[in-house]
Design a protein around this motif. Structure first.
Motif, PDB file in Angstrom:
ATOM      1  N   ILE A 148       0.859  -1.188   0.000  1.00 29.83           N
ATOM      2  CA  ILE A 148       0.000   0.000   0.000  1.00 29.83           C
ATOM      3  C   ILE A 148       0.898   1.241   0.000  1.00 29.83           C
ATOM      4  O   ILE A 148       1.841   1.331   0.800  1.00 29.83           O
ATOM      5  N   TYR A 149       0.608   2.172  -0.886  1.00 30.70           N
ATOM      6  CA  TYR A 149       1.312   3.455  -0.916  1.00 30.70           C
ATOM      7  C   TYR A 149       0.515   4.467  -0.102  1.00 30.70           C
ATOM      8  O   TYR A 149      -0.716   4.374  -0.006  1.00 30.70           O
ATOM      9  N   ARG A 203       3.121  17.815   5.129  1.00 34.28           N
ATOM     10  CA  ARG A 203       3.786  18.372   3.947  1.00 34.28           C
ATOM     11  C   ARG A 203       3.899  17.353   2.815  1.00 34.28           C
ATOM     12  O   ARG A 203       4.914  17.266   2.131  1.00 34.28           O
ATOM     13  N   TYR A 204       2.844  16.604   2.650  1.00 30.30           N
ATOM     14  CA  TYR A 204       2.720  15.635   1.558  1.00 30.30           C
ATOM     15  C   TYR A 204       3.851  14.608   1.564  1.00 30.30           C
ATOM     16  O   TYR A 204       4.398  14.247   0.524  1.00 30.30           O
ATOM     17  N   GLN A 205       4.205  14.146   2.736  1.00 30.81           N
ATOM     18  CA  GLN A 205       5.150  13.046   2.814  1.00 30.81           C
ATOM     19  C   GLN A 205       4.538  11.811   2.157  1.00 30.81           C
ATOM     20  O   GLN A 205       3.351  11.544   2.300  1.00 30.81           O
ATOM     21  N   ILE A 206       5.353  11.077   1.442  1.00 32.02           N
ATOM     22  CA  ILE A 206       4.862   9.893   0.737  1.00 32.02           C
ATOM     23  C   ILE A 206       5.726   8.687   1.098  1.00 32.02           C
ATOM     24  O   ILE A 206       6.862   8.831   1.562  1.00 32.02           O
ATOM     25  N   GLY A 207       5.173   7.518   0.880  1.00 34.14           N
ATOM     26  CA  GLY A 207       5.934   6.310   1.158  1.00 34.14           C
ATOM     27  C   GLY A 207       5.195   5.074   0.704  1.00 34.14           C
ATOM     28  O   GLY A 207       4.088   5.151   0.162  1.00 34.14           O
ATOM     29  N   THR A 211      -5.121   2.772  -4.595  1.00 36.82           N
ATOM     30  CA  THR A 211      -5.496   4.024  -3.934  1.00 36.82           C
ATOM     31  C   THR A 211      -4.520   4.325  -2.810  1.00 36.82           C
ATOM     32  O   THR A 211      -4.020   3.426  -2.137  1.00 36.82           O
ATOM     33  N   LEU A 212      -4.229   5.598  -2.611  1.00 36.50           N
ATOM     34  CA  LEU A 212      -3.280   6.018  -1.592  1.00 36.50           C
ATOM     35  C   LEU A 212      -3.923   6.023  -0.211  1.00 36.50           C
ATOM     36  O   LEU A 212      -5.023   6.544  -0.038  1.00 36.50           O
ATOM     37  N   ALA A 213      -3.225   5.476   0.760  1.00 34.17           N
ATOM     38  CA  ALA A 213      -3.662   5.601   2.149  1.00 34.17           C
ATOM     39  C   ALA A 213      -3.335   7.013   2.625  1.00 34.17           C
ATOM     40  O   ALA A 213      -2.367   7.626   2.170  1.00 34.17           O
ATOM     41  N   GLU A 214      -4.135   7.525   3.564  1.00 32.58           N
ATOM     42  CA  GLU A 214      -3.969   8.913   3.973  1.00 32.58           C
ATOM     43  C   GLU A 214      -2.803   9.135   4.922  1.00 32.58           C
ATOM     44  O   GLU A 214      -2.316  10.251   5.051  1.00 32.58           O
TER      45      GLU A 214
END
Length: 263
Positions: A68-69, A76-80, A122-125
């Motif tokens: 899961i992304y 600040r819109y960190q992603i992983g 779908t992106l997890a929050e």
């Protein structure tokens, strides 16, 4: 679609990935097959055909990867990306067929992109939420391994005489299952702890000819906040106690249902 990190280990996995690449990039299937083969560390699809095993023969110890992304807008819109490797007692499709997995808690948004890899489009929050979802999916896998039950999609069977008016009182977060050996319908109910009116539920069970047993396993939905009950029609002599013995701690294997630690 997020499939860049998929690395098939079998020929069947290469073909699945090629189908996804063809759809995503609008390329010929033959080109997609070569690209998918390279993702499996082969020079091309012909090389993959010579070197890779068929599905189920790749590993002595089967496993599945769940990915899961996430994107945290408040940070600040960190992603992983979170990927959980789950060691299995048998290949995932031997536990549950592909179409039925959509009915399994935690798998609703996970799509099979290879024979050993599921990815959520779908992106997890948040990172924490992504991890929680993966843990839910793993608990469902452990439940299926421990019990041998399969998901069941005929919801009308959940009600005695097929009538919604006969629904188990105070039922919440319920899922429907079937014993593939006997064909017996099994209701798994996971209400919040302390909420159900036990006397009312016992009276319902007596009237309907069902049995309800509260297990000691923390459950799939919300461990330690909800309780897991098993309910079924008892008039045909189904051994519900044996099923509960498989569910209680010591029978359902795998890691703790709590939120696990990630590196």
């Amino acid at each position: 679609m997020l499939i860049g990190d998929v690395h098939p280990t079998t020929l069947d996995g290469v073909k699945r990935l090629a189908t996804e690449l063809r759809k995503e990039q609008g390329i010929k299937y033959s080109v997609a097959l070569d690209l998918a083969a390279k993702a499996a560390n082969c020079t091309n699809f012909r090389n993959a055909q010579r070197t890779l095993p068929a599905r189920g023969a790749a590993l002595k110890i089967p496993y599945v990867l769940l990915t899961i992304y996430w994107c945290d807008k408040k940070q600040r819109y960190q992603i992983g990306r979170e990927t959980l490797r789950v060691q299995l007692s048998k290949p995932i499709l031997d536990l549950c067929d592909k179409s039925a997995l959509k009915s399994v808690r935690g798998f609703g948004n996970l799509r099979m992109v290879a024979d050993d890899h599921f990815v959520c489009d779908t992106l997890a929050e948040t990172q924490t939420y992504a991890r929680e979802r993966l843990c839910t999916a793993e608990r469902s896998i452990r439940f299926m391994e421990g019990t041998g039950l399969h998901p069941f999609r005929d919801y009308r069977t959940a009600y005695p005489n097929g009538s919604a008016h006969n629904k188990l009182p105070n039922s919440d977060h319920a899922t429907d299952w079937v014993d593939p050996t006997s064909g017996q319908f099994i209701l798994i109910d996971e209400p919040y702890s302390g909420v159900p009116d036990e006397a009312k539920r016992a009276a319902w069970a007596t009237q309907a000819g069902w049995r309800i047993i509260k297990t000691s396993w923390p459950g799939m939905y919300y461990p330690h906040k909800c309780d897991l009950y098993v309910a079924t029609d008892s008039r045909n002599g189904y051994d519900l106690d044996a099923l509960v013995a498989k569910i209680n701690p010591g029978k359902v294997t795998g890691p703790s249902p709590d939120l696990r630690k990630y590196e």
